[in-house]
Scaffold this motif. Structure first.
Motif: not given
Length: 76
Positions: A57-76
């Motif tokens: 629950x503490x990684x929203x900033x990181x998720x936004x960063x990955x989206x901004x950079x166009x990197x794939x983010x897989x969350x399990x």
């Protein structure tokens, strides 16, 4: 492509990455203040990146960063 697995903590992340073309492997601890620069540098170099992490629950900033950079983010 770099495949990065990370263990996300409130103040830092422990990463393990492998370059799928060269086989290079690296483990590194990144404080969150360093992490943004690390990932932005990869983007600037034109590196394709896939990141895998566990849900938190503490990684929203990181998720936004990955989206901004166009990197794939897989969350399990």
């Amino acid at each position: 492509m770099l495949i990065i697995g990370l263990d996300y903590h409130p103040g830092m992340q422990q990463i393990a990455l492998v370059d799928t073309e060269t086989g290079e492997y690296l483990e590194q601890e990144l404080h969150h203040s360093e992490a943004e620069k690390f990932y932005r540098d990869l983007k600037q170099k034109g590196v394709r990146v896939r990141v895998g992490m566990e849900a938190t629950g503490h990684a929203r900033w990181f998720e936004r960063l990955m989206a901004e950079l166009g990197f794939e983010l897989w969350i399990g």
